[in-house]
Design an enzyme around this catalytic site. Structure first.
Site, PDB file in Angstrom:
ATOM      1  N   CYS A   1     -25.724  25.847   1.839  1.00 43.54           N
ATOM      2  CA  CYS A   1     -26.099  26.487   3.060  1.00 43.54           C
ATOM      3  C   CYS A   1     -26.344  28.186   2.884  1.00 43.54           C
ATOM      4  O   CYS A   1     -25.459  28.801   2.162  1.00 43.54           O
ATOM      5  CB  CYS A   1     -25.050  26.325   4.194  1.00 43.54           C
ATOM      6  SG  CYS A   1     -23.364  27.033   3.748  1.00 43.54           S
TER       7      CYS A   1
ATOM      8  N   HIS B   1     -26.231  41.507   5.794  1.00 41.18           N
ATOM      9  CA  HIS B   1     -25.921  40.930   7.258  1.00 41.18           C
ATOM     10  C   HIS B   1     -26.937  41.002   8.317  1.00 41.18           C
ATOM     11  O   HIS B   1     -27.205  40.058   9.047  1.00 41.18           O
ATOM     12  CB  HIS B   1     -24.649  41.799   7.696  1.00 41.18           C
ATOM     13  CG  HIS B   1     -24.105  40.939   8.872  1.00 41.18           C
ATOM     14  ND1 HIS B   1     -24.552  41.555  10.274  1.00 41.18           N
ATOM     15  CD2 HIS B   1     -23.250  40.045   9.270  1.00 41.18           C
ATOM     16  CE1 HIS B   1     -23.902  40.716  11.311  1.00 41.18           C
ATOM     17  NE2 HIS B   1     -23.102  40.048  10.676  1.00 41.18           N
TER      18      HIS B   1
END
Length: 885
Positions: free
Chosen positions: A834, A440
């Site tokens: 994506c 992340h």
């Protein structure tokens, strides 16, 4: 043997390919230089067909005939006692890895020494005689080693070590003479009697080495050239320069020269621009011609001997910047030396990282301690004070801004989550211990153009971060150095940075050229804010491929409103909170649409689990309670009330839990609010005559029933679920403002969805492959935890590469299946990828081959992806032309 000797001089060279293959790398470089009509030192090359067999040749007779050209060119005579010509022998293998000694000053004998001394002085002359002996002893030592003459080799090595040490130190002429008398005895007695005898002995000895050297493989030539000296007469110099500035790429030669010096050792050089005007003019002309010939920056060594300029050699420059590479290609394009295709093919996509992010000025870190290693999450360089929580970093940032202090900070945490995005956005970089390239922290850092470094051994204890034997106190300055190539490093303290400048670096000009060769496949950006959207446009994006709406809620003035919506226990309370959020979202979408000016914008509706939005520490909880109870005198919300909600929403495996479209099934009003915000913004821009093309993406679909419900709604047993198309129709009816073209699609991020693609595409007008989650769910690997055991898997070759950087074969197969099945149902299905896989050139090639229409990546990666697309398109066109021809 004469047919195996190949002469060259200015504007006279061998062009026969068969011959060029026999003269080695250095020989070919000399021939190429000579072919350019530049003042290269003349010479001749004994090719590899006979290079290892010279002991069998009549060298004196064969070599003598080639000597006249050298003598005429430099105005000296070999074996002449008054003005002797000296030679160097360069061993020229075809393998660049070969390591042979430097062999200079052949022709320096008892007969010629006095004449040489007359030009350069006794001290230098005897030093060069020792250098000659050193080279020959090195050859003899290697022969002894190859022939397993251990004792002889050992004695020679002892002598050589001492001689090398002597050559490095300063000695007066008497000492040099003494050493010369000592060391000459190690060579044959006839070696210093006659120049031709010396040359013959040297060539035969070198040839013998080549014959027994296993690395040679009879593939090495011998290059022979005159020696010229920068201290040979009053108007002499030596020097070197690059054909332009290797850092900025400015079209100015850069280097130094040493007046009346043989080389730079013990000399203070002067800038090359201070050399005499006539020489400077010649060197600039040479630089221009060399660049136009090689189509790259080159380093050139030269010598001026008695007013005559000679080029010694030229070679590529290894430490030039990407900016310099781009600037030279743009200059050559303007001069019509290259075309746009050559410009595009010359620059490697990953080179662009260097000019998209700051880099450390390595001259500024010499006094700083450092910690080496780590996993590069996002490239670049960042300086800042270290803080271990989002809360502390935000507080420090506010205080720094209020007091006009340094507001650069590094967020240092084991791992980051959605609520930490606001800190990453403000920080200059992120230092974490969990995950890797696809963690992340790394993904968000790349999105915001921040630096990310993952150090698995990082431990945070109290107010200190421990990495190995190093300790970093909270509030200390560190510098993160994460190069695109090479090992990352943490410098303990503040370094100086070299900031990127896309305009001055030539990047924007390169982007325009690249866009001319993209073809039908294009690159979009992952952008969640107006700032990201503008950056995407500046860097050449053809739209937004992923707008993650959950990121919009984490801003300080919004997060508590969203938390209020989550814990609302009545429809009216939830509706009130959603109304506030709708205004915020509408403003964001309005700004993003306006910046994109009619380019498609793919908006992913809320994906993150709701519990991620709730308070995670005391400070957040206190702030939330203050917000909820503002103005209340009774019925105040307590910490216990909120804790109960947090407990109710908690999940054991939230990644596969109540997130994405599953939230929409339970709380349809959230997606309804987002769709209304999208179309309210779109219709406002329609009034302003600005085209808008929204693409609404529904995340985490696993089968056709889910997407059918969310898109088209359903009535069952008295209940009514309003689908997205119904919401849009209601908005259109209320606005009475005509149609807004839009698409509804989904993110394919589960293997089940990929296999069900034929059915899902009945209701989805586009697919966007979310390869981060698709990789996790296909391989059963957590992107945040995989790096803890990745070294073990790499050690035993259980997995190839990093699957969160390079698409794995199984994920590629699922994408291939999904594309094929989706298109069979909906032939005009739009297909994209994506995620940061979309910025990797090798993945882009697969995406183009499998039939996708675009990739989407962080704004800072768009130029990299566009360049990779253009290179693939050009290669395809060339292949098609060759096939049709």
């Amino acid at each position: 043997m004469k047919k195996n000797i190949h002469a060259f001089r200015q504007n006279s060279s061998v062009k026969n390919e068969a011959v060029l293959n026999t003269i080695g790398i250095r020989g070919r470089q000399a021939m190429e230089f000579a072919s350019m009509n530049l003042p290269i030192l003349p010479g001749f090359i004994i090719d590899s067909n006979v290079g290892a067999y010279l002991e069998e040749q009549d060298l004196k007779r064969n070599v003598r005939s080639f000597m006249k050209n050298l003598e005429t060119s430099v105005g000296k005579t070999f074996n002449d006692p008054k003005n002797p010509l000296l030679l160097k022998i360069v061993i020229s293998p075809n393998l660049a890895v070969a390591n042979y000694p430097t062999l200079h000053n052949f022709g320096l004998t008892d007969k010629t020494m006095e004449g040489f001394v007359g030009y350069v002085g006794e001290n230098f002359a005897y030093h060069e005689a020792l250098f000659l002996i050193n080279g020959m002893l090195e050859i003899h030592a290697r022969i002894a080693e190859f022939e397993n003459k251990t004792q002889e080799a050992k004695k020679l090595r002892t002598k050589l070590d001492k001689l090398v040490s002597l050559l490095k130190d300063d000695h007066d002429v008497n000492e040099h003479k003494k050493f010369f008398d000592e060391y000459r005895k190690l060579l044959p007695e006839a070696f210093f009697d006659d120049a031709y005898v010396q040359l013959e002995l040297a060539l035969q000895t070198i040839s013998r080495l080549l014959k027994i050297d296993d690395m040679n493989d009879n593939d090495t030539a011998l290059l022979i050239q005159p020696m010229v000296y920068g201290n040979y007469g009053k108007d002499s110099a030596s020097g070197n320069f690059t054909t332009r500035d290797i850092v900025t790429g400015n079209d100015e030669i850069q280097g130094v020269f040493f007046q009346n010096k043989f080389n730079e050792i013990g000399s203070n050089g002067k800038p090359i621009t201070k050399i005499g005007p006539s020489y400077l003019k010649k060197l600039k002309d040479i630089a221009k011609r060399v660049e136009e010939h090689f189509k790259e920056i080159r380093s050139i060594r030269f010598t001026i001997e008695n007013k005559k300029l000679w080029l010694i050699d030229q070679r590529p420059v290894g430490d030039k910047s990407t900016r310099a590479d781009i600037k030279i290609m743009l200059d050559l394009l303007k001069r019509k030396v290259v075309n746009e295709e050559e410009v595009i093919q010359t620059i490697k996509p990953n080179q662009l990282h260097e000019i998209l992010h700051p880099i450390v000025d390595l001259n500024s870190v010499k006094s700083l301690g450092s910690i080496d290693g780590g996993i590069a999450g996002a490239p670049g360089a960042a300086i800042g004070r270290v803080f271990f929580t989002t809360e502390k970093l935000l507080d420090a940032y506010k205080a720094a801004r209020q007091h006009g202090e340094d507001s650069r900070f590094i967020l240092c945490m084991p791992a980051t989550f959605a609520e930490d995005v606001k800190a990453i956005e403000l920080a200059t970089g992120v230092l974490s211990s969990e995950g890797g390239y696809a963690a992340h922290a790394s993904v968000v850092a790349r999105q915001y153009g921040k630096v990310s470094l993952v150090k698995p051994e990082l431990k945070i204890s109290g107010n200190r971060a421990i990495i190995g034997k190093s300790s970093i106190k909270e509030g200390d300055y560190v510098t993160l150095h994460v190069p695109n190539y090479g090992e990352p490093r943490i410098f303990l303290g503040k370094a100086d940075l070299i900031e990127p400048d896309p305009k001055k670096s030539g990047l924007l000009e390169l982007i325009e050229i690249v866009k001319n060769h993209i073809g039908d496949f294009n690159v979009r950006a992952n952008a969640d804010s107006p700032r990201d959207a503008q950056l995407a446009i500046d860097f050449g994006a053809e739209g937004i491929g992923l707008c993650r709406t959950e990121h919009m809620f984490f801003k300080e003035n919004r997060i508590n409103v969203f938390r209020e919506m989550i814990i609302s226990d009545t429809d009216s309370k939830r509706s009130s909170a959603l109304k506030k959020l709708k205004t915020m979202q509408k403003n964001d979408f309005y700004k993003i649409f306006k910046i994109m000016k009619g380019k498609p914008v793919t908006i992913r509706l809320l994906d993150a689990p709701l519990h991620e939005f709730l308070p995670h520490n005391k400070a957040e909880m206190d702030a939330f309670l203050t917000y909820l109870n503002k103005g209340k005198r009774s019925n105040k919300v307590t910490k216990k009330d909120v804790d109960l909600q947090i407990e109710a929403l908690a999940e054991f495996n939230p990644m596969l839990g109540h997130r994405g479209c599953r939230i929409a099934v339970s709380y349809p009003e959230i997606y309804a609010m987002q769709v209304e915000a999208i179309f309210d913004a779109a219709y406002q821009l329609k009034k302003e005559k600005i085209n808008v093309y929204p693409e609404i993406m529904i995340p985490l679909i696993m089968n056709e029933n889910e997407i059918k419900l969310i898109v088209y709604g359903k009535k069952i047993e008295g209940s009514y679920y309003q689908g997205i198309v119904n919401i849009i129709d209601d908005i259109k009816s209320n606005k009475k403002a005509g149609e807004i073209p839009y698409k509804i699609g989904t993110m394919i991020e589960l293997p089940g969805a990929a296999l069900e693609a034929g059915n899902i595409s009945k209701y989805a007008e586009f697919f966007s492959f979310g390869t981060n989650d698709l990789t996790q769910t296909t391989l059963g690997l957590s992107r945040d935890d995989f790096n803890s055991f990745m070294p073990d898997y790499t050690l035993y070759d259980l997995i190839e590469g990093n699957p969160f950087s390079d698409l794995s074969d199984s994920v590629k197969e699922l994408i291939t299946i999904a594309v094929r099945r989706g298109v069979m149902t909906r032939p005009k299905l739009k297909k994209g990828l994506c995620g940061e896989h979309g910025a990797v050139p090798e993945n882009i090639e697969f995406c183009m081959d499998v039939g996708l229409d675009y990739v989407s990546c962080s704004s800072f990666s768009v130029p990299i992806a566009n360049l990779a697309v253009a290179q693939k398109t050009i290669a395809r066109n060339e292949t098609d032309s060759a096939s049709s021809g």
